[in-house]
Enzyme design. Structure first.
Site, PDB file in Angstrom:
ATOM      1  N   GLY A   1       0.840  -1.351   0.065  1.00 31.09           N
ATOM      2  CA  GLY A   1      -0.004   0.028  -0.114  1.00 31.09           C
ATOM      3  C   GLY A   1       0.984   1.207  -0.012  1.00 31.09           C
TER       4      GLY A   1
ATOM      5  N   GLU B   1      -5.221   7.193  -0.129  1.00 33.49           N
ATOM      6  CA  GLU B   1      -4.468   7.978  -0.789  1.00 33.49           C
ATOM      7  C   GLU B   1      -3.066   8.546  -0.175  1.00 33.49           C
ATOM      8  OE1 GLU B   1      -6.343  10.635  -3.781  1.00 33.49           O
ATOM      9  OE2 GLU B   1      -8.383   9.233  -3.539  1.00 33.49           O
TER      10      GLU B   1
HETATM   11  N1  CAA Z   1       5.114  13.741  -9.195  1.00 33.15           N
HETATM   12  C1  CAA Z   1       6.058  13.120 -10.174  1.00 33.15           C
HETATM   13  N2  CAA Z   1       7.010  12.118  -9.885  1.00 33.15           N
HETATM   14  C2  CAA Z   1       7.154  11.849  -8.587  1.00 33.15           C
HETATM   15  C3  CAA Z   1       6.625  12.306  -7.459  1.00 33.15           C
HETATM   16  C4  CAA Z   1       5.341  13.398  -7.889  1.00 33.15           C
HETATM   17  N3  CAA Z   1       4.616  13.352  -6.853  1.00 33.15           N
HETATM   18  N4  CAA Z   1       6.804  11.818  -6.276  1.00 33.15           N
HETATM   19  C5  CAA Z   1       7.973  10.911  -6.676  1.00 33.15           C
HETATM   20  N5  CAA Z   1       8.080  11.245  -8.003  1.00 33.15           N
HETATM   21  C6  CAA Z   1       9.130  10.502  -8.974  1.00 33.15           C
HETATM   22  C7  CAA Z   1      10.606  10.943  -8.260  1.00 33.15           C
HETATM   23  O1  CAA Z   1      11.100  12.085  -8.866  1.00 33.15           O
HETATM   24  C8  CAA Z   1      11.442   9.877  -8.573  1.00 33.15           C
HETATM   25  O2  CAA Z   1      11.976   9.945 -10.039  1.00 33.15           O
HETATM   26  P1  CAA Z   1      13.375   9.617 -10.505  1.00 33.15           P
HETATM   27  O3  CAA Z   1      13.614   7.915 -10.266  1.00 33.15           O
HETATM   28  O4  CAA Z   1      13.256   9.844 -11.999  1.00 33.15           O
HETATM   29  O5  CAA Z   1      14.328  10.405  -9.653  1.00 33.15           O
HETATM   30  C9  CAA Z   1      10.618   8.419  -8.445  1.00 33.15           C
HETATM   31  O6  CAA Z   1       9.248   9.248  -8.672  1.00 33.15           O
HETATM   32  C10 CAA Z   1      10.716   7.931  -7.274  1.00 33.15           C
HETATM   33  O7  CAA Z   1      10.464   8.668  -6.105  1.00 33.15           O
HETATM   34  P2  CAA Z   1      10.853   8.217  -4.641  1.00 33.15           P
HETATM   35  O8  CAA Z   1      12.082   7.748  -4.538  1.00 33.15           O
HETATM   36  O9  CAA Z   1      10.401   9.499  -3.663  1.00 33.15           O
HETATM   37  O10 CAA Z   1       9.857   7.255  -4.313  1.00 33.15           O
HETATM   38  P3  CAA Z   1       9.546   6.323  -3.142  1.00 33.15           P
HETATM   39  O11 CAA Z   1       9.754   4.864  -3.755  1.00 33.15           O
HETATM   40  O12 CAA Z   1      10.473   6.678  -2.008  1.00 33.15           O
HETATM   41  O13 CAA Z   1       7.988   6.215  -2.567  1.00 33.15           O
HETATM   42  C11 CAA Z   1       6.364   7.490  -1.520  1.00 33.15           C
HETATM   43  C12 CAA Z   1       7.518   7.642  -2.222  1.00 33.15           C
HETATM   44  C13 CAA Z   1       6.061   8.788  -1.329  1.00 33.15           C
HETATM   45  C14 CAA Z   1       6.379   6.531  -0.046  1.00 33.15           C
HETATM   46  C15 CAA Z   1       5.194   6.645  -2.409  1.00 33.15           C
HETATM   47  O14 CAA Z   1       5.299   5.102  -2.663  1.00 33.15           O
HETATM   48  C16 CAA Z   1       4.009   7.139  -2.027  1.00 33.15           C
HETATM   49  O15 CAA Z   1       3.283   8.092  -2.244  1.00 33.15           O
HETATM   50  N6  CAA Z   1       3.335   5.951  -1.230  1.00 33.15           N
HETATM   51  C17 CAA Z   1       1.914   6.060  -0.765  1.00 33.15           C
HETATM   52  C18 CAA Z   1       1.110   5.529  -1.996  1.00 33.15           C
HETATM   53  C19 CAA Z   1      -0.590   5.777  -2.015  1.00 33.15           C
HETATM   54  O16 CAA Z   1      -0.774   6.949  -1.562  1.00 33.15           O
HETATM   55  N7  CAA Z   1      -1.345   4.975  -2.116  1.00 33.15           N
HETATM   56  C20 CAA Z   1      -2.670   5.295  -2.220  1.00 33.15           C
HETATM   57  C21 CAA Z   1      -3.514   4.239  -3.047  1.00 33.15           C
HETATM   58  S1  CAA Z   1      -4.754   4.913  -4.138  1.00 33.15           S
HETATM   59  C22 CAA Z   1      -6.220   5.066  -3.025  1.00 33.15           C
HETATM   60  O17 CAA Z   1      -6.063   4.960  -1.912  1.00 33.15           O
HETATM   61  C23 CAA Z   1      -7.435   5.140  -3.953  1.00 33.15           C
HETATM   62  C24 CAA Z   1      -8.707   5.069  -2.974  1.00 33.15           C
HETATM   63  O18 CAA Z   1      -9.117   3.928  -2.639  1.00 33.15           O
HETATM   64  C25 CAA Z   1      -9.497   6.349  -2.805  1.00 33.15           C
END
Ligand code: CAA
Length: 385
Positions: free
Chosen positions: A131, A368
């Site tokens: 997740g 989210e």
């Molecule tokens: N916009 C564009 N690109 C982005 C970005 C953004 N907001 N955030 C990160 N990136 C890019 C980074 O620039 C990076 O790119 P490069 O490899 O080219 O440098 C790449 O993505 C990886 O970024 P991170 O190293 O920061 O990624 P991470 O693996 O450390 O993960 C995290 C970051 C914030 C933990 C992410 O995994 C996350 O947001 N997790 C939560 C997921 C989530 O919100 N799930 C919800 C499910 S949907 C839902 O709930 C729907 C529903 O039912 C209502």
């Protein structure tokens, strides 16, 4: 600096409030108690343009801005948080990425009917074993001629049991980490794509979610969104918008609980006077009002920045969206907790709305992006400087 709504935004607010008070609120208790999917309200939202608020009119949407969208979500959620999230998912998690990342053909085939409400969409990122660590997905898509074959499962998919279209994120190259994630548009009815019965949850009962299985599900390469390997970035940038929607949903829930607590505190008497006269209660109301105000300003700021990003796609609002979602969701938990306390025993009764608001608020700290993930995003931005 102007922090009031424009005339157009106020008109949207009024339209959404009228719809919510006249058509949604009278049904909210029944929808919750029977866990009934509000089919007729989804159709009405389509008529009002609420399923593609920020999508240009020529692409089937209402052609409004993201501040209007946040305001409309707040109003709908103030009446019924389930109806609010159905709206939010279709707008933020499906129409928005299609608007930003789809090609012209895909926009014609998918965005236009989704934004007009002819179709409904859902977003398939979360899996049973991943997740928060969104890039660690087990669902795979393997190339086979001019098709991709999808295998795996997605869960907690809001709108899933009723959606016509899913935007599904798959691993297409494990060695590349998050750069090996690719998004596909899959139609309901595609062989091998099997949505399961709805989940049973603490709150937002009328917003159905479900698990979805993909078993050798073949999709044509034309259904790939943007490009191979772009899926993770699409998901993250989509969630930057989605988090504004959930923050606005949390705000609507808190606002509803607050208004009911104010009204009740003026009516209910204890020790010879309305309980509102007691500082113990009045201070709770003051704290609620302050926190609700703060959340609303954070949400409007994030939404206004998203509007800026529409003009300048290089602009990111990840930080402001995460701040708004973290604050608004935790605020909604606190406010509904205190509002229920003001109601005393009646707050605990299913006869009144307060327990529904209390239960509905809780999910906003989870979906989210959990509060913990919001802090990860915010801390990373703070430390990056
Ligand atoms: N916009 C564009 N690109 C982005 C970005 C953004 N907001 N955030 C990160 N990136 C890019 C980074 O620039 C990076 O790119 P490069 O490899 O080219 O440098 C790449 O993505 C990886 O970024 P991170 O190293 O920061 O990624 P991470 O693996 O450390 O993960 C995290 C970051 C914030 C933990 C992410 O995994 C996350 O947001 N997790 C939560 C997921 C989530 O919100 N799930 C919800 C499910 S949907 C839902 O709930 C729907 C529903 O039912 C209502």
């Amino acid at each position: 600096m102007n922090i009031s709504l424009t005339e157009d935004q106020q008109m949207v607010q009024k339209l959404a409030r009228d719809f919510a008070e006249r058509e949604v609120l009278p049904k909210a208790k029944e929808l919750d108690q029977d866990a009934r999917w509000p089919k007729e309200l989804v159709s009405r939202m389509a008529e009002l343009g609420f399923l593609g608020v920020a999508v240009p009119e020529e692409l089937g949407g209402a052609g409004l801005d993201n501040v209007s969208y946040a305001v409309a979500i707040e109003e709908v959620s103030r009446a019924c948080a389930s109806t609010g999230v159905i709206m939010s998912v279709n707008n933020s998690l499906v129409c928005d990425p299609l608007l930003k990342f789809a090609n012209d053909e895909q926009k014609k085939e998918y965005l236009a009917p989704l934004a007009s409400g002819e179709k409904l969409g859902c977003f398939g990122l979360t899996e049973p074993s991943s997740g928060s660590d969104a890039s660690d997905m087990q669902t795979t898509a393997v190339k086979d001629g001019d098709h991709w074959v999808i295998n795996g499962s997605k869960n907690w998919i809001t709108n899933g049991p009723h959606a016509d279209v899913i935007l599904v994120f798959c691993n297409t190259n494990r060695e590349l980490g998050n750069r090996g994630t690719t998004a596909f548009i899959v139609d309901k009815g595609t062989e091998g794509f099997n949505p399961q019965p709805r989940d049973h949850k603490l709150g937002i009962h009328a917003a159905h979610s479900c698990t979805m299985f993909f078993e050798n599900c073949r999709v044509h390469e034309s259904k790939m969104l943007n490009a191979e390997g772009m899926g993770f970035k699409i998901a993250m940038s989509t969630l930057d918008g989605g988090r504004i929607g959930i923050a606005a949903q949390a705000l609507g829930i808190a606002q509803a609980a607050f208004e009911k607590a104010v009204a009740y505190s003026k009516e209910r008497k204890a020790f010879g006077e309305p309980i509102a006269k007691k500082q113990a209660i009045a201070f709770k109301l003051a704290d609620m009002a302050t926190q609700i105000d703060a959340a609303r300003l954070l949400i409007w700021r994030a939404a206004a920045l998203k509007d800026e990003a529409v003009k300048n796609p290089k602009l990111r609002h990840s930080q402001e969206s995460a701040v708004a979602k973290l604050y608004a969701s935790e605020m909604a938990t606190r406010v509904t907790h205190q509002a229920l306390q003001v109601f005393g025993g009646y707050g605990y009764s299913t006869e009144y709305d307060m327990e529904r608001h209390y239960r509905d608020a809780r999910i906003t700290e989870i979906y989210e992006g959990t509060s913990e993930i919001m802090r990860v995003v915010i801390a990373a931005n703070v430390l990056r400087g």
